[in-house]
Design a protein around this motif. Sequence first.
Motif, PDB file in Angstrom:
ATOM      1  N   SER A 201       0.823  -1.223   0.000  1.00 54.51           N
ATOM      2  CA  SER A 201       0.000   0.000   0.000  1.00 54.51           C
ATOM      3  C   SER A 201       0.856   1.271   0.000  1.00 54.51           C
ATOM      4  CB  SER A 201      -0.927  -0.002   1.205  1.00 54.51           C
ATOM      5  OG  SER A 201      -0.152  -0.129   2.387  1.00 54.51           O
ATOM      6  N   ALA A 202       2.079   1.173   0.530  1.00 59.95           N
ATOM      7  CA  ALA A 202       2.934   2.365   0.591  1.00 59.95           C
ATOM      8  C   ALA A 202       3.414   2.797  -0.790  1.00 59.95           C
ATOM      9  CB  ALA A 202       4.142   2.083   1.492  1.00 59.95           C
ATOM     10  N   PHE A 203       3.203   1.934  -1.796  1.00 62.42           N
ATOM     11  CA  PHE A 203       3.754   2.226  -3.122  1.00 62.42           C
ATOM     12  C   PHE A 203       2.709   2.692  -4.131  1.00 62.42           C
ATOM     13  CE2 PHE A 203       6.678  -0.565  -0.988  1.00 62.42           C
ATOM     14  CZ  PHE A 203       7.926  -0.041  -1.305  1.00 62.42           C
ATOM     15  N   SER A 204       1.490   2.947  -3.650  1.00 60.61           N
ATOM     16  CA  SER A 204       0.408   3.284  -4.590  1.00 60.61           C
ATOM     17  C   SER A 204       0.778   4.405  -5.553  1.00 60.61           C
ATOM     18  CB  SER A 204      -0.857   3.684  -3.841  1.00 60.61           C
ATOM     19  OG  SER A 204      -1.332   2.575  -3.149  1.00 60.61           O
ATOM     20  N   SER A 205       1.274   5.514  -5.021  1.00 57.07           N
ATOM     21  CA  SER A 205       1.497   6.628  -5.946  1.00 57.07           C
ATOM     22  C   SER A 205       2.757   6.406  -6.784  1.00 57.07           C
ATOM     23  CB  SER A 205       1.509   7.970  -5.214  1.00 57.07           C
ATOM     24  OG  SER A 205       2.663   8.042  -4.432  1.00 57.07           O
ATOM     25  N   ALA A 206       3.772   5.780  -6.178  1.00 59.91           N
ATOM     26  CA  ALA A 206       4.984   5.465  -6.967  1.00 59.91           C
ATOM     27  C   ALA A 206       4.632   4.503  -8.099  1.00 59.91           C
ATOM     28  CB  ALA A 206       6.046   4.857  -6.069  1.00 59.91           C
ATOM     29  N   LEU A 207       3.768   3.545  -7.801  1.00 62.09           N
ATOM     30  CA  LEU A 207       3.386   2.581  -8.834  1.00 62.09           C
ATOM     31  C   LEU A 207       2.542   3.239  -9.917  1.00 62.09           C
ATOM     32  CD1 LEU A 207       2.609  -0.600  -6.685  1.00 62.09           C
ATOM     33  CD2 LEU A 207       4.393  -0.415  -8.448  1.00 62.09           C
ATOM     34  N   SER A 208       1.640   4.131  -9.529  1.00 60.48           N
ATOM     35  CA  SER A 208       0.874   4.751 -10.608  1.00 60.48           C
ATOM     36  C   SER A 208       1.738   5.595 -11.495  1.00 60.48           C
ATOM     37  CB  SER A 208      -0.314   5.581 -10.209  1.00 60.48           C
ATOM     38  OG  SER A 208      -0.673   5.829  -9.119  1.00 60.48           O
ATOM     39  N   SER A 209       2.704   6.279 -10.932  1.00 56.67           N
ATOM     40  CA  SER A 209       3.529   7.071 -11.842  1.00 56.67           C
ATOM     41  C   SER A 209       4.454   6.186 -12.675  1.00 56.67           C
ATOM     42  CB  SER A 209       4.244   8.201 -11.093  1.00 56.67           C
ATOM     43  OG  SER A 209       5.558   7.839 -10.809  1.00 56.67           O
ATOM     44  N   TYR A 210       4.890   5.084 -12.084  1.00 50.35           N
ATOM     45  CA  TYR A 210       5.688   4.100 -12.860  1.00 50.35           C
ATOM     46  C   TYR A 210       4.867   3.564 -14.034  1.00 50.35           C
ATOM     47  CZ  TYR A 210       7.590  -0.645 -13.711  1.00 50.35           C
ATOM     48  OH  TYR A 210       8.059  -1.801 -14.283  1.00 50.35           O
ATOM     49  N   LEU A 211       3.630   3.240 -13.757  1.00 49.25           N
ATOM     50  CA  LEU A 211       2.769   2.690 -14.823  1.00 49.25           C
ATOM     51  C   LEU A 211       2.472   3.720 -15.895  1.00 49.25           C
ATOM     52  CD1 LEU A 211       0.681   0.443 -12.591  1.00 49.25           C
ATOM     53  CD2 LEU A 211       1.304  -0.219 -14.915  1.00 49.25           C
ATOM     54  N   LYS A 212       2.282   4.958 -15.455  1.00 52.08           N
ATOM     55  CA  LYS A 212       1.931   6.002 -16.432  1.00 52.08           C
ATOM     56  C   LYS A 212       3.133   6.466 -17.228  1.00 52.08           C
ATOM     57  CE  LYS A 212      -1.945   7.840 -13.820  1.00 52.08           C
ATOM     58  NZ  LYS A 212      -2.067   8.645 -12.598  1.00 52.08           N
ATOM     59  N   ASN A 213       4.286   6.527 -16.587  1.00 52.13           N
ATOM     60  CA  ASN A 213       5.416   7.181 -17.261  1.00 52.13           C
ATOM     61  C   ASN A 213       6.573   6.286 -17.643  1.00 52.13           C
ATOM     62  OD1 ASN A 213       4.026   9.586 -16.645  1.00 52.13           O
ATOM     63  ND2 ASN A 213       4.914   9.529 -14.587  1.00 52.13           N
ATOM     64  N   GLN A 214       6.630   5.098 -17.070  1.00 55.27           N
ATOM     65  CA  GLN A 214       7.840   4.314 -17.299  1.00 55.27           C
ATOM     66  C   GLN A 214       7.613   2.979 -17.964  1.00 55.27           C
ATOM     67  OE1 GLN A 214       9.676   5.057 -13.331  1.00 55.27           O
ATOM     68  NE2 GLN A 214      11.292   3.797 -14.280  1.00 55.27           N
ATOM     69  N   LEU A 215       6.640   2.259 -17.478  1.00 53.31           N
ATOM     70  CA  LEU A 215       6.471   0.894 -17.959  1.00 53.31           C
ATOM     71  C   LEU A 215       5.851   0.895 -19.346  1.00 53.31           C
ATOM     72  CD1 LEU A 215       6.785  -2.129 -17.297  1.00 53.31           C
ATOM     73  CD2 LEU A 215       4.404  -2.095 -16.533  1.00 53.31           C
ATOM     74  N   ASP A 216       6.533   0.202 -20.258  1.00 48.71           N
ATOM     75  CA  ASP A 216       6.043   0.060 -21.612  1.00 48.71           C
ATOM     76  C   ASP A 216       5.138  -1.167 -21.663  1.00 48.71           C
ATOM     77  OD1 ASP A 216       5.730  -0.160 -24.353  1.00 48.71           O
ATOM     78  OD2 ASP A 216       7.830   0.288 -24.782  1.00 48.71           O
ATOM     79  N   VAL A 217       3.849  -0.905 -21.731  1.00 48.32           N
ATOM     80  CA  VAL A 217       2.874  -2.001 -21.691  1.00 48.32           C
ATOM     81  C   VAL A 217       1.655  -1.526 -22.475  1.00 48.32           C
ATOM     82  CG1 VAL A 217       1.776  -1.186 -19.552  1.00 48.32           C
ATOM     83  CG2 VAL A 217       1.736  -3.628 -20.076  1.00 48.32           C
ATOM     84  N   ARG A 218       0.908  -2.459 -23.005  1.00 46.33           N
ATOM     85  CA  ARG A 218      -0.257  -2.033 -23.791  1.00 46.33           C
ATOM     86  C   ARG A 218      -1.260  -1.289 -22.922  1.00 46.33           C
ATOM     87  NH1 ARG A 218      -1.668  -4.677 -28.887  1.00 46.33           N
ATOM     88  NH2 ARG A 218      -3.803  -4.182 -28.342  1.00 46.33           N
ATOM     89  N   ASP A 219      -1.927  -0.320 -23.537  1.00 45.46           N
ATOM     90  CA  ASP A 219      -2.813   0.547 -22.764  1.00 45.46           C
ATOM     91  C   ASP A 219      -3.923  -0.192 -22.025  1.00 45.46           C
ATOM     92  OD1 ASP A 219      -1.468   2.866 -23.091  1.00 45.46           O
ATOM     93  OD2 ASP A 219      -2.530   3.449 -24.921  1.00 45.46           O
ATOM     94  N   GLU A 220      -4.488  -1.230 -22.657  1.00 43.42           N
ATOM     95  CA  GLU A 220      -5.588  -1.900 -21.950  1.00 43.42           C
ATOM     96  C   GLU A 220      -5.083  -2.538 -20.656  1.00 43.42           C
ATOM     97  OE1 GLU A 220      -4.434  -3.115 -25.131  1.00 43.42           O
ATOM     98  OE2 GLU A 220      -5.403  -5.070 -25.444  1.00 43.42           O
ATOM     99  N   VAL A 221      -3.832  -3.032 -20.686  1.00 47.62           N
ATOM    100  CA  VAL A 221      -3.260  -3.622 -19.473  1.00 47.62           C
ATOM    101  C   VAL A 221      -2.963  -2.500 -18.464  1.00 47.62           C
ATOM    102  CG1 VAL A 221      -1.356  -4.973 -18.521  1.00 47.62           C
ATOM    103  CG2 VAL A 221      -2.263  -5.538 -20.796  1.00 47.62           C
ATOM    104  N   ARG A 222      -2.330  -1.445 -18.952  1.00 48.93           N
ATOM    105  CA  ARG A 222      -2.005  -0.311 -18.087  1.00 48.93           C
ATOM    106  C   ARG A 222      -3.274   0.177 -17.367  1.00 48.93           C
ATOM    107  NH1 ARG A 222       2.152   2.641 -19.616  1.00 48.93           N
ATOM    108  NH2 ARG A 222       1.626   2.366 -21.800  1.00 48.93           N
ATOM    109  N   ASN A 223      -4.346   0.302 -18.135  1.00 47.16           N
ATOM    110  CA  ASN A 223      -5.572   0.843 -17.544  1.00 47.16           C
ATOM    111  C   ASN A 223      -6.167  -0.047 -16.471  1.00 47.16           C
ATOM    112  OD1 ASN A 223      -5.289   3.142 -19.007  1.00 47.16           O
ATOM    113  ND2 ASN A 223      -6.572   2.435 -20.706  1.00 47.16           N
ATOM    114  N   TYR A 224      -6.158  -1.357 -16.698  1.00 48.88           N
ATOM    115  CA  TYR A 224      -6.751  -2.149 -15.630  1.00 48.88           C
ATOM    116  C   TYR A 224      -5.866  -2.262 -14.409  1.00 48.88           C
ATOM    117  CZ  TYR A 224      -5.101  -6.838 -17.404  1.00 48.88           C
ATOM    118  OH  TYR A 224      -4.384  -7.936 -17.811  1.00 48.88           O
ATOM    119  N   VAL A 225      -4.561  -2.135 -14.603  1.00 51.88           N
ATOM    120  CA  VAL A 225      -3.686  -2.117 -13.424  1.00 51.88           C
ATOM    121  C   VAL A 225      -3.881  -0.812 -12.642  1.00 51.88           C
ATOM    122  CG1 VAL A 225      -1.318  -2.243 -12.586  1.00 51.88           C
ATOM    123  CG2 VAL A 225      -1.993  -3.652 -14.517  1.00 51.88           C
TER     124      VAL A 225
END
Length: 583
Positions: A201-225
């Motif tokens: 739970s301590a990583f929620s905001s770090a993970l969202s910014s990682y998902l939005k700005n760093q991780l190269d993944v298809r958008d449908e996957v990004r969105n459900y994560v």
Amino acid sequence: VVVLIDATKSPVLVTSALLYVNGPLHLGHIRSTYIPADVYTRYLRLKGVPVVFVSGSDEHGTPTVVTAEQEGLTAKAMVDKYHNLAFKNYQALGLSFDHYSRTSNETNHQTTQELFMILKEKGFVFKQIVKEYYCPTDKKFLPDRYIKGECPYCHAKDQYSDYCENCGKTFKPGDLIGAYCSLDKTTPELKDSEHFMFKLSAFSSALSSYLKNQLDVRDEVRNYVLQWIKEGLRDWDIVRDLDWGVKVPGMKGKVFYVWFDAPIGYIAATKEWAEKNGKKDAWKQFWIKAEAEKKGAKIVHFIGKDIVYHHALFWPALLMGTADYKTPDVLPVRGFVTIQGKKISKSRKYWILVEDYLKRWPPDYVRFYYTLTTPNAPTDGDFDWKDFQEKINTELLGNVGNFVHRVLTFIDSKFAGKVPKVPHGSKAGADEVAIKKKLVKSVKEVDKLYSQIELDRALKAILDLSQSFNQYFQHKAPWRADEKDASITLWHCANFVRSLAILLEPVIPFSAEKIWSYLNLEGSVHDADFDSAKDLPIKADHSIKKPLPLFSKAEDDAIQEEIRKLESLIAPPPKESRHGPER
Ligand code: B3M
Ligand code: ZN
């Protein structure tokens, strides 16, 4: 996925999800991760990128302990058996791992404990009394896969107690509706046990910014994560009351949850690869942030869609928690596969074992078929024998094999096995200008698609090019042309055959190497330069070898027999939920 391999040729670490070795390798296992990861890796090698391809057997966890119990083996004996079998199958399939590890190896045990200690020091793990399923008759704890029940979120039946294979949600003990022991169907109790929790739970905001700005993944996957993060991340219980696994420092009779040590297996495999190659610290260029940044190194994890949660949330959070380790860059996610439209079933043996497949069919056929029919997306697919036959016979034989064989036999019989001279003073005609233009354009296109891991589209572009080569050959009709024209055609075609060998090497490495040897070219196609596929370097008078047909037809009889074999296994009832390959 927008990955583009840059001209600086930075190192890339490619992984395919680690295999649970609690059963034999079947065609469901290799579609989403092993074959695509190998195709991509081989492409990178041809591009001269320093790529390291690792994977391994995932040997801990209750799935393993439970199956070993059912097979009357110790966990160790069972993982040895299936690890060895899988490894043999991988080699036969042409999977070109630089290193294939096992999570039970000492390196993984040490690395897991080390990362745990770092997380503990940084305050990201904490002790907690949790409820754990407990069997009062057997007097032991029954974590995860011992227990089945209904998913409280999507209500899929028969889900294991750690996470739902249908909706992807993770559980804690007590969450399942109507929990029962998967071995003897008794209803378990919940009993207190002291565990360590990871502060996801301590990583929620770090993970969202990682998902939005760093991780190269298809958008449908990004969105459900991202949606999962929005719904709130729960801290993760990383301990189990078992004795098979990586021991938890300071806790007796407890091991880490398999999903804690399994991804760390990626690091351990990289360390072993480095060690094996006498470059002990070379693993750091991928995993230690400061080192990786210097080199621009990238990590690419090929996974199936059922383990997105673990790879897009849990794993990067764990790495972030250490502060020094680097997070993954690219996450190609592929879907599940059914066999003849039906769900694979381990209990009914409704599957095609790699072992059995290889008794009749060449490894390149399934590599070709899967690559052609598997998009870079979490969509599900089907292995259908009729479709397999059709793709093999029309595309692999009718298109690629046909062109290669016609050209080579023509040179062999009409030009005494020597690539003909383009007669002095003759200019390339409009047809040659056009086909060379098409070649250059296609090589660029295929390059781009491979680099974006759009492997099915890359293969389609190669088949389209091969089709144009066939048309060129047919149109020039060298069998009735004069010698000068026939020479021009065959000199070009000999070179086009070489181009096809290079472009197809990632997909059908065994056949590409055969083409290379028929062409009597130096070295191996596996070491060829990808970009040189656009060139025409084979000179006149170059002798080729006597060619044999590259592929044999997928005959009706054989296909019918395969279909009958599957039909003879009781067809599973229609599924009410979609599941991955059973593990
Ligand atoms: N052993 C297999 C699976 O769930 C699992 C992957 C581990 S990857 C670190 O598909
Ligand atoms: Zn569910």
